[in-house]
Scaffold this motif. Structure first.
Motif, mmCIF file in Angstrom:
data_model
loop_
_atom_site.group_PDB
_atom_site.id
_atom_site.type_symbol
_atom_site.label_atom_id
_atom_site.label_comp_id
_atom_site.label_asym_id
_atom_site.label_seq_id
_atom_site.Cartn_x
_atom_site.Cartn_y
_atom_site.Cartn_z
ATOM 1 N N SER A 10 0.829 -1.203 0.000
ATOM 2 C CA SER A 10 0.000 0.000 0.000
ATOM 3 C C SER A 10 0.866 1.257 0.000
ATOM 4 O O SER A 10 0.347 2.364 -0.179
ATOM 5 C CB SER A 10 -0.940 0.014 1.212
ATOM 6 N N LYS A 11 2.177 1.070 0.176
ATOM 7 C CA LYS A 11 3.127 2.183 0.162
ATOM 8 C C LYS A 11 3.974 2.089 -1.102
ATOM 9 O O LYS A 11 4.600 1.067 -1.366
ATOM 10 C CB LYS A 11 4.006 2.137 1.410
ATOM 11 N N LEU A 12 3.994 3.173 -1.874
ATOM 12 C CA LEU A 12 4.627 3.162 -3.191
ATOM 13 C C LEU A 12 6.095 2.772 -3.125
ATOM 14 O O LEU A 12 6.558 1.945 -3.926
ATOM 15 C CB LEU A 12 4.474 4.533 -3.855
ATOM 16 N N GLU A 13 6.836 3.333 -2.208
ATOM 17 C CA GLU A 13 8.273 3.054 -2.155
ATOM 18 C C GLU A 13 8.550 1.599 -1.800
ATOM 19 O O GLU A 13 9.502 0.997 -2.310
ATOM 20 C CB GLU A 13 8.971 3.994 -1.162
ATOM 21 N N ARG A 42 -12.294 -4.642 6.454
ATOM 22 C CA ARG A 42 -12.690 -4.011 7.719
ATOM 23 C C ARG A 42 -14.168 -3.682 7.579
ATOM 24 O O ARG A 42 -14.552 -2.557 7.259
ATOM 25 C CB ARG A 42 -11.858 -2.754 8.007
ATOM 26 N N ASP A 43 -14.987 -4.702 7.776
ATOM 27 C CA ASP A 43 -16.414 -4.596 7.481
ATOM 28 C C ASP A 43 -17.154 -3.825 8.573
ATOM 29 O O ASP A 43 -17.031 -4.129 9.763
ATOM 30 C CB ASP A 43 -17.030 -5.985 7.330
ATOM 31 N N ARG A 44 -17.925 -2.843 8.138
ATOM 32 C CA ARG A 44 -18.801 -2.058 8.995
ATOM 33 C C ARG A 44 -19.958 -1.565 8.133
ATOM 34 O O ARG A 44 -19.766 -1.301 6.946
ATOM 35 C CB ARG A 44 -18.102 -0.817 9.564
ATOM 36 N N TRP A 96 -12.036 3.169 6.009
ATOM 37 C CA TRP A 96 -12.211 3.395 4.568
ATOM 38 C C TRP A 96 -10.853 3.496 3.895
ATOM 39 O O TRP A 96 -10.562 2.795 2.922
ATOM 40 C CB TRP A 96 -13.027 4.668 4.324
ATOM 41 N N ASP A 97 -9.995 4.375 4.407
ATOM 42 C CA ASP A 97 -8.701 4.635 3.773
ATOM 43 C C ASP A 97 -7.826 3.390 3.747
ATOM 44 O O ASP A 97 -7.171 3.109 2.732
ATOM 45 C CB ASP A 97 -7.958 5.753 4.510
ATOM 46 N N ARG A 98 -7.812 2.643 4.833
ATOM 47 C CA ARG A 98 -6.910 1.502 4.911
ATOM 48 C C ARG A 98 -7.299 0.432 3.900
ATOM 49 O O ARG A 98 -6.435 -0.132 3.217
ATOM 50 C CB ARG A 98 -6.897 0.910 6.323
ATOM 51 N N VAL A 99 -8.599 0.136 3.768
ATOM 52 C CA VAL A 99 -9.039 -0.877 2.806
ATOM 53 C C VAL A 99 -8.792 -0.408 1.370
ATOM 54 O O VAL A 99 -8.333 -1.189 0.524
ATOM 55 C CB VAL A 99 -10.522 -1.230 3.040
ATOM 56 N N ILE A 100 -9.063 0.852 1.081
ATOM 57 C CA ILE A 100 -8.794 1.386 -0.256
ATOM 58 C C ILE A 100 -7.298 1.349 -0.554
ATOM 59 O O ILE A 100 -6.872 0.945 -1.647
ATOM 60 C CB ILE A 100 -9.337 2.815 -0.401
ATOM 61 N N ASP A 101 -6.491 1.730 0.403
ATOM 62 C CA ASP A 101 -5.036 1.764 0.194
ATOM 63 C C ASP A 101 -4.466 0.376 -0.055
ATOM 64 O O ASP A 101 -3.650 0.182 -0.961
ATOM 65 C CB ASP A 101 -4.338 2.387 1.414
ATOM 66 N N ALA A 145 -13.234 -0.743 -3.443
ATOM 67 C CA ALA A 145 -11.870 -1.098 -3.842
ATOM 68 C C ALA A 145 -11.868 -2.183 -4.914
ATOM 69 O O ALA A 145 -11.145 -2.086 -5.920
ATOM 70 C CB ALA A 145 -11.073 -1.563 -2.623
ATOM 71 N N LYS A 146 -12.682 -3.206 -4.716
ATOM 72 C CA LYS A 146 -12.702 -4.316 -5.673
ATOM 73 C C LYS A 146 -13.332 -3.907 -7.003
ATOM 74 O O LYS A 146 -12.922 -4.376 -8.067
ATOM 75 C CB LYS A 146 -13.433 -5.514 -5.068
ATOM 76 N N ALA A 147 -14.334 -3.027 -6.966
ATOM 77 C CA ALA A 147 -14.894 -2.493 -8.203
ATOM 78 C C ALA A 147 -13.865 -1.621 -8.911
ATOM 79 O O ALA A 147 -13.759 -1.637 -10.149
ATOM 80 C CB ALA A 147 -16.160 -1.691 -7.904
ATOM 81 N N GLY A 148 -13.104 -0.873 -8.135
ATOM 82 C CA GLY A 148 -12.036 -0.060 -8.715
ATOM 83 C C GLY A 148 -10.996 -0.896 -9.431
ATOM 84 O O GLY A 148 -10.468 -0.488 -10.483
ATOM 85 N N MET A 149 -10.709 -2.079 -8.907
ATOM 86 C CA MET A 149 -9.767 -2.981 -9.568
ATOM 87 C C MET A 149 -10.273 -3.393 -10.946
ATOM 88 O O MET A 149 -9.492 -3.524 -11.895
ATOM 89 C CB MET A 149 -9.526 -4.231 -8.711
ATOM 90 N N ILE A 150 -11.587 -3.575 -11.060
ATOM 91 C CA ILE A 150 -12.163 -3.968 -12.347
ATOM 92 C C ILE A 150 -12.034 -2.838 -13.354
ATOM 93 O O ILE A 150 -11.642 -3.047 -14.512
ATOM 94 C CB ILE A 150 -13.635 -4.393 -12.159
ATOM 95 N N GLY A 151 -12.349 -1.613 -12.936
ATOM 96 C CA GLY A 151 -12.191 -0.475 -13.828
ATOM 97 C C GLY A 151 -10.746 -0.253 -14.230
ATOM 98 O O GLY A 151 -10.450 0.048 -15.406
#
Length: 247
Positions: A66-69, A96-98, A108-113, A159-165
């Motif tokens: 999740s970290k570019l470097e 991180r289901d809620r 939100w940020d951690r799962v997206i990252d 996040a998973k939908a974003g992977m498809i796009g």
């Protein structure tokens, strides 16, 4: 020798669950596999020892993708170790289901990252090497949840939908090269993550699956092998391995 003999793959989140089985399947086909892990050091080392004892060439590399470097460091270490990268399997993921009302911005940020940001990071770092391959493959492990949604999973679903796009757009950009880009969308698979669900919930899920059972990690790994071995004319696609739950 197999068609995949001597190729080099990076599998993110490759030490446990579906990632472990993907790693094993590739390694047994003669692929040199870099097993990426973040916190699962013991599992990664155990998998390396197991596969090395069977004559496979594998190497474990810690990186928080999740970290570019750190993702760049992972790819550079793979190239230093094996000289090239032919296959990238973006499998790293967390939940991180809620319900949305209870979902914090941190969750939100951690799962997206981890689930989506990592796909940018590793692909950005690996693409210059993959485009040099005669048969480059980028395979993104998405989910049925990215297609159909999931209660209490707005972060994971996004996040998973974003992977498809991402898969579709990058496939268009790379269509005139030797690189294919595809997504695999597992349904409910018999992993530790699914096993943690309450039994009553799991029974309801299985009852909705036309095949009337959970999938296996091995079935996802077979999809990866198929795209690696026979997928030269398949790009921008979603391979749905879900027992008919989403069509």
């Amino acid at each position: 020798m197999t068609h995949l003999e001597g190729r080099v793959a990076i599998v993110t989140g490759g030490a446990k669950g579906i990632g472990e089985v993907i790693t094993t399947a590739l390694a047994k086909e003669g692929v040199k596999v870099v097993i990426n892990y973040n916190s699962s050091k013991d599992a990664a080392e155990a998998l390396v020892n197991k596969l090395a004892a069977e004559g496979c060439e594998v190497y474990a590399c810690q990186a928080d993708v999740s970290k570019l470097e750190e993702a760049k460091g992972l790819v550079e270490e793979a190239v230093q170790r094996f000289g090239k990268v032919d296959i990238l399997v973006n499998n790293a993921g967390i939940t991180r289901d809620r319900t949305f009302k209870k979902l914090s911005r941190e969750d939100w940020d951690r799962v997206i990252d981890v689930n989506l940001g990592s796909v940018y990071n590793t692909t950005n770092a690996a693409l210059p090497y993959i485009t040099e391959s005669e048969e480059g493959r980028i395979i993104n492990i998405s989910s049925i949840i990215g297609q159909a949604g999931g209660f209490g999973q707005t972060n994971y679903s996004a996040a998973k939908a974003g992977m498809i796009g991402f898969t579709k757009s990058l496939a268009l950009e790379l269509a005139r090269t030797n690189v294919t880009v595809n997504a695999i969308c597992p349904g409910f698979i018999g992993t530790d993550m699914v096993a943690e669900m309450p039994e009553a919930v799991l029974e309801k899920i299985v009852a909705k699956v036309p095949k009337q059972r959970l999938g296996t990690p091995e079935e996802i790994a077979k999809g990866v092998l198929y795209l690696c071995r026979d997928g030269a004319y398949i790009t921008g696609q979603q391979l749905n391995i879900n027992g008919g739950l989403y069509m």
